[in-house]
Design a protein around this motif. Sequence first.
Motif, PDB file in Angstrom:
ATOM      1  N   UNK A 186       0.748  -1.114  -0.061  1.00  0.00           N
ATOM      2  CA  UNK A 186      -0.040   0.060  -0.242  1.00  0.00           C
ATOM      3  C   UNK A 186       0.898   1.249  -0.030  1.00  0.00           C
ATOM      4  N   UNK A 187       1.834   1.215   0.799  1.00  0.00           N
ATOM      5  CA  UNK A 187       2.623   2.380   0.990  1.00  0.00           C
ATOM      6  C   UNK A 187       3.390   2.613  -0.347  1.00  0.00           C
ATOM      7  N   UNK A 188       4.124   1.550  -0.971  1.00  0.00           N
ATOM      8  CA  UNK A 188       4.859   1.660  -2.262  1.00  0.00           C
ATOM      9  C   UNK A 188       4.047   1.828  -3.439  1.00  0.00           C
ATOM     10  N   UNK A 189       2.894   1.559  -3.570  1.00  0.00           N
ATOM     11  CA  UNK A 189       1.705   1.531  -4.639  1.00  0.00           C
ATOM     12  C   UNK A 189       2.078   0.279  -5.536  1.00  0.00           C
ATOM     13  N   UNK A 190       2.592  -0.696  -5.035  1.00  0.00           N
ATOM     14  CA  UNK A 190       2.413  -1.969  -6.033  1.00  0.00           C
ATOM     15  C   UNK A 190       3.341  -2.990  -5.419  1.00  0.00           C
ATOM     16  N   UNK A 191       3.034  -4.313  -5.969  1.00  0.00           N
ATOM     17  CA  UNK A 191       3.789  -5.368  -5.356  1.00  0.00           C
ATOM     18  C   UNK A 191       5.094  -5.265  -5.260  1.00  0.00           C
ATOM     19  N   UNK A 192       5.675  -5.806  -4.116  1.00  0.00           N
ATOM     20  CA  UNK A 192       7.018  -5.901  -3.771  1.00  0.00           C
ATOM     21  C   UNK A 192       7.732  -6.708  -4.618  1.00  0.00           C
ATOM     22  N   UNK A 193       8.819  -6.425  -5.145  1.00  0.00           N
ATOM     23  CA  UNK A 193       9.955  -7.748  -5.646  1.00  0.00           C
ATOM     24  C   UNK A 193      10.104  -8.586  -5.116  1.00  0.00           C
ATOM     25  N   UNK A 194      10.469  -9.770  -5.602  1.00  0.00           N
ATOM     26  CA  UNK A 194      10.826 -10.994  -4.961  1.00  0.00           C
ATOM     27  C   UNK A 194      12.246 -10.834  -4.004  1.00  0.00           C
ATOM     28  N   UNK A 195      12.826  -9.880  -4.665  1.00  0.00           N
ATOM     29  CA  UNK A 195      14.322  -9.871  -3.831  1.00  0.00           C
ATOM     30  C   UNK A 195      14.007  -9.048  -2.624  1.00  0.00           C
ATOM     31  N   UNK A 196      13.192  -8.212  -2.504  1.00  0.00           N
ATOM     32  CA  UNK A 196      13.036  -7.290  -1.337  1.00  0.00           C
ATOM     33  C   UNK A 196      12.150  -8.297  -0.117  1.00  0.00           C
ATOM     34  N   UNK A 197      11.093  -9.233  -1.019  1.00  0.00           N
ATOM     35  CA  UNK A 197      10.411 -10.145   0.004  1.00  0.00           C
ATOM     36  C   UNK A 197      11.633 -10.953   0.728  1.00  0.00           C
ATOM     37  N   UNK A 198      12.444 -11.325   0.001  1.00  0.00           N
ATOM     38  CA  UNK A 198      13.593 -12.370   0.325  1.00  0.00           C
ATOM     39  C   UNK A 198      14.504 -11.600   1.522  1.00  0.00           C
ATOM     40  N   UNK A 199      14.708 -10.511   1.302  1.00  0.00           N
ATOM     41  CA  UNK A 199      15.604  -9.823   2.258  1.00  0.00           C
ATOM     42  C   UNK A 199      14.806  -9.663   3.448  1.00  0.00           C
ATOM     43  N   UNK A 200      13.587  -9.178   3.497  1.00  0.00           N
ATOM     44  CA  UNK A 200      12.742  -8.899   4.795  1.00  0.00           C
ATOM     45  C   UNK A 200      12.720 -10.251   5.479  1.00  0.00           C
ATOM     46  N   UNK A 201      12.527 -11.230   4.773  1.00  0.00           N
ATOM     47  CA  UNK A 201      12.311 -12.511   5.273  1.00  0.00           C
ATOM     48  C   UNK A 201      13.748 -13.008   6.103  1.00  0.00           C
ATOM     49  N   UNK A 202      14.618 -12.731   5.140  1.00  0.00           N
ATOM     50  CA  UNK A 202      16.101 -12.972   5.963  1.00  0.00           C
ATOM     51  C   UNK A 202      16.512 -12.203   7.114  1.00  0.00           C
ATOM     52  N   UNK A 203      15.906 -10.947   7.113  1.00  0.00           N
ATOM     53  CA  UNK A 203      16.028 -10.143   8.221  1.00  0.00           C
ATOM     54  C   UNK A 203      15.414 -10.638   9.523  1.00  0.00           C
ATOM     55  N   UNK A 204      14.127 -10.811   9.265  1.00  0.00           N
ATOM     56  CA  UNK A 204      13.155 -11.604  10.340  1.00  0.00           C
ATOM     57  C   UNK A 204      13.871 -12.833  10.789  1.00  0.00           C
ATOM     58  N   UNK A 205      14.292 -13.741  10.072  1.00  0.00           N
ATOM     59  CA  UNK A 205      15.098 -14.875  10.518  1.00  0.00           C
ATOM     60  C   UNK A 205      16.358 -14.768  11.117  1.00  0.00           C
ATOM     61  N   UNK A 206      17.099 -13.763  10.854  1.00  0.00           N
ATOM     62  CA  UNK A 206      18.368 -13.120  11.527  1.00  0.00           C
ATOM     63  C   UNK A 206      17.934 -12.915  12.907  1.00  0.00           C
ATOM     64  N   UNK A 240      15.378 -13.417  14.803  1.00  0.00           N
ATOM     65  CA  UNK A 240      14.972 -14.294  15.395  1.00  0.00           C
ATOM     66  C   UNK A 240      15.826 -15.583  15.926  1.00  0.00           C
ATOM     67  N   UNK A 241      16.994 -15.734  15.320  1.00  0.00           N
ATOM     68  CA  UNK A 241      18.080 -16.379  15.468  1.00  0.00           C
ATOM     69  C   UNK A 241      18.867 -15.841  16.561  1.00  0.00           C
ATOM     70  N   UNK A 242      19.067 -14.573  16.291  1.00  0.00           N
ATOM     71  CA  UNK A 242      19.846 -13.784  17.570  1.00  0.00           C
ATOM     72  C   UNK A 242      19.291 -13.888  18.732  1.00  0.00           C
ATOM     73  N   UNK A 243      17.937 -13.608  18.773  1.00  0.00           N
ATOM     74  CA  UNK A 243      17.009 -13.791  20.019  1.00  0.00           C
ATOM     75  C   UNK A 243      17.278 -15.266  20.811  1.00  0.00           C
TER      76      UNK A 243
END
Length: 107
Positions: A59-79, A81-84
């Motif tokens: 909604x904020x960006x006005x379109x669907x996120x590219x797959x690379x950005x989705x993968x980046x966000x997922x990897x950051x969330x994983x990192x 979680x693993x750190x915690x």
Amino acid sequence: MSKNTKTVLILIAAAILIAIVPLFALKGAEFGGSDDAGSQVVEEVNSGYEPWFTPVLETMLGGELPGEVESLIFCIQTGIGVGIMAFCMGRLVERKKWSKKLGKELE
């Protein structure tokens, strides 16, 4: 050759086989994610289904996120979680060490 060297070589060979064998054994196989499977089932059940909302970033960006950005966000969330989890496990190990050390000093 020592026993440890033999074990390491066997494990390396097993890892290589695990990585290479599926490339040849699964030729032509199609792999899909759970999101794709879920949307196909919803389409089969109700072809006129309209989603309730759109994702916040889309909604904020006005379109669907590219797959690379989705993968980046997922990897950051994983990192994060693993750190915690690693921090908590380290704290538990240190607590056990300190409790043993303090227990011996009190005796």
